[in-house]
Motif scaffolding. Structure first.
Motif, PDB file in Angstrom:
ATOM      1  N   SER A  77      -8.285  -2.629  -5.682  1.00 28.31           N
ATOM      2  CA  SER A  77      -7.178  -2.547  -6.281  1.00 28.31           C
ATOM      3  C   SER A  77      -6.694  -0.934  -5.169  1.00 28.31           C
ATOM      4  O   SER A  77      -5.498  -1.266  -4.790  1.00 28.31           O
ATOM      5  CB  SER A  77      -7.273  -1.893  -7.063  1.00 28.31           C
ATOM      6  N   GLN A  78      -6.615   0.264  -4.999  1.00 24.63           N
ATOM      7  CA  GLN A  78      -5.960   1.245  -4.101  1.00 24.63           C
ATOM      8  C   GLN A  78      -6.183   1.358  -2.715  1.00 24.63           C
ATOM      9  O   GLN A  78      -5.051   1.536  -2.757  1.00 24.63           O
ATOM     10  CB  GLN A  78      -7.041   2.215  -4.378  1.00 24.63           C
ATOM     11  N   ASN A  79      -6.745   0.440  -2.327  1.00 26.82           N
ATOM     12  CA  ASN A  79      -6.990   0.187  -0.951  1.00 26.82           C
ATOM     13  C   ASN A  79      -5.567  -1.001  -0.409  1.00 26.82           C
ATOM     14  O   ASN A  79      -5.208  -0.491   0.511  1.00 26.82           O
ATOM     15  CB  ASN A  79      -8.111  -1.016  -0.412  1.00 26.82           C
ATOM     16  N   ARG A  80      -5.619  -1.881  -1.314  1.00 21.42           N
ATOM     17  CA  ARG A  80      -4.380  -2.697  -1.271  1.00 21.42           C
ATOM     18  C   ARG A  80      -3.081  -2.381  -1.925  1.00 21.42           C
ATOM     19  O   ARG A  80      -1.656  -2.058  -0.822  1.00 21.42           O
ATOM     20  CB  ARG A  80      -4.553  -3.669  -2.325  1.00 21.42           C
ATOM     21  N   ALA A  84       0.485  -1.487   0.940  1.00 26.06           N
ATOM     22  CA  ALA A  84       0.726  -1.751   1.359  1.00 26.06           C
ATOM     23  C   ALA A  84       1.593  -0.735   1.187  1.00 26.06           C
ATOM     24  O   ALA A  84       2.632  -0.389   1.207  1.00 26.06           O
ATOM     25  CB  ALA A  84       1.860  -2.305   0.075  1.00 26.06           C
ATOM     26  N   ILE A  85       1.436   0.974   0.573  1.00 20.45           N
ATOM     27  CA  ILE A  85       2.680   1.717   0.941  1.00 20.45           C
ATOM     28  C   ILE A  85       2.219   2.453   2.037  1.00 20.45           C
ATOM     29  O   ILE A  85       3.748   2.423   2.885  1.00 20.45           O
ATOM     30  CB  ILE A  85       2.546   2.932  -0.215  1.00 20.45           C
ATOM     31  N   GLN A  86       1.964   1.999   2.705  1.00 21.98           N
ATOM     32  CA  GLN A  86       1.171   2.560   4.167  1.00 21.98           C
ATOM     33  C   GLN A  86       2.743   1.802   5.327  1.00 21.98           C
ATOM     34  O   GLN A  86       3.140   2.434   5.859  1.00 21.98           O
ATOM     35  CB  GLN A  86       0.023   2.729   5.104  1.00 21.98           C
ATOM     36  N   VAL A  87       2.414   0.467   4.458  1.00 18.77           N
ATOM     37  CA  VAL A  87       3.313  -0.583   5.620  1.00 18.77           C
ATOM     38  C   VAL A  87       4.620  -0.080   4.994  1.00 18.77           C
ATOM     39  O   VAL A  87       6.003  -0.235   6.268  1.00 18.77           O
ATOM     40  CB  VAL A  87       3.380  -2.489   5.600  1.00 18.77           C
ATOM     41  N   LEU A  92      10.077   2.426   6.884  1.00 15.41           N
ATOM     42  CA  LEU A  92      11.457   3.746   6.407  1.00 15.41           C
ATOM     43  C   LEU A  92      11.317   4.636   7.757  1.00 15.41           C
ATOM     44  O   LEU A  92      12.212   4.337   8.818  1.00 15.41           O
ATOM     45  CB  LEU A  92      11.252   3.768   5.630  1.00 15.41           C
ATOM     46  N   ILE A  93       9.874   4.228   8.246  1.00 18.03           N
ATOM     47  CA  ILE A  93      10.108   5.596   9.435  1.00 18.03           C
ATOM     48  C   ILE A  93      10.235   5.116  10.657  1.00 18.03           C
ATOM     49  O   ILE A  93      11.835   5.102  11.183  1.00 18.03           O
ATOM     50  CB  ILE A  93       8.862   6.020   9.427  1.00 18.03           C
ATOM     51  N   ARG A  94      10.345   3.918  10.785  1.00 17.92           N
ATOM     52  CA  ARG A  94      10.631   2.665  12.015  1.00 17.92           C
ATOM     53  C   ARG A  94      11.866   2.843  11.996  1.00 17.92           C
ATOM     54  O   ARG A  94      12.782   3.021  13.355  1.00 17.92           O
ATOM     55  CB  ARG A  94       9.583   1.652  11.758  1.00 17.92           C
ATOM     56  N   GLU A 106      -2.186   7.984   9.444  1.00 19.40           N
ATOM     57  CA  GLU A 106      -3.136   7.739   8.820  1.00 19.40           C
ATOM     58  C   GLU A 106      -5.098   7.188   9.192  1.00 19.40           C
ATOM     59  O   GLU A 106      -6.020   8.031   8.024  1.00 19.40           O
ATOM     60  CB  GLU A 106      -2.877   6.029   6.985  1.00 19.40           C
ATOM     61  N   HIS A 107      -4.636   7.199  10.115  1.00 21.20           N
ATOM     62  CA  HIS A 107      -6.023   7.106  10.733  1.00 21.20           C
ATOM     63  C   HIS A 107      -6.172   8.307  12.003  1.00 21.20           C
ATOM     64  O   HIS A 107      -7.539   8.886  12.516  1.00 21.20           O
ATOM     65  CB  HIS A 107      -6.149   6.613  12.321  1.00 21.20           C
TER      66      HIS A 107
END
Length: 132
Positions: A77-80, A84-87, A92-94, A106-107
């Protein structure tokens, strides 16, 4: 005999769906009340079973199994959620006026992230000082 084709994409989706449903169910108040009721029932049966080793083993084994399985559900659940938040942040950044170089950070290693955080914090202090 009919052969079925293996769809490698089906299993991850099935697990994600099952994990999502299980984590939602685990987070409900009624599930907590049910777990508390199980503990009360177990404790109440202590005198009946003379607080035997088997009686204690039942709760120890049950809670260990539930905890073991919940670790995987919570992590999934945390991974998903994190993905989703990262996307969302990347989008927003893009589309915004911030630096596109932040996409994919994040990498980076923990040290690289700490260095980047320190630089951002320093820039924020400079901007705040300039506004005063």
């Amino acid at each position: 005999m009919r052969q079925t084709q293996h769809d490698p994409e089906r299993h991850p989706r099935f697990f994600a769906s099952a994990a999502n449903k299980a984590s939602q169910a685990a987070g409900r108040a009624s599930t907590f009340v049910l777990a508390c009721a199980a503990i009360v029932i177990w404790a109440a049966t202590g005198p009946l079973f003379r607080f035997s080793d088997t009686w204690q083993l039942v709760i120890n084994t049950g809670t260990t199994i539930v905890t073991f399985l919940m670790v995987f559900l919570i992590q999934n659940s945390q991974n998903r959620d994190s993905a989703a938040i990262q996307v969302k942040l990347d989008e927003l950044i893009r589309t915004g006026t911030v630096q596109n170089s932040f996409v994919g950070i994040e990498h980076l290693s923990a040290d690289e992230l700490e260095e980047l955080r320190a630089r951002c914090e320093e820039r924020a202090k400079v901007v705040a000082a300039a506004r005063r």
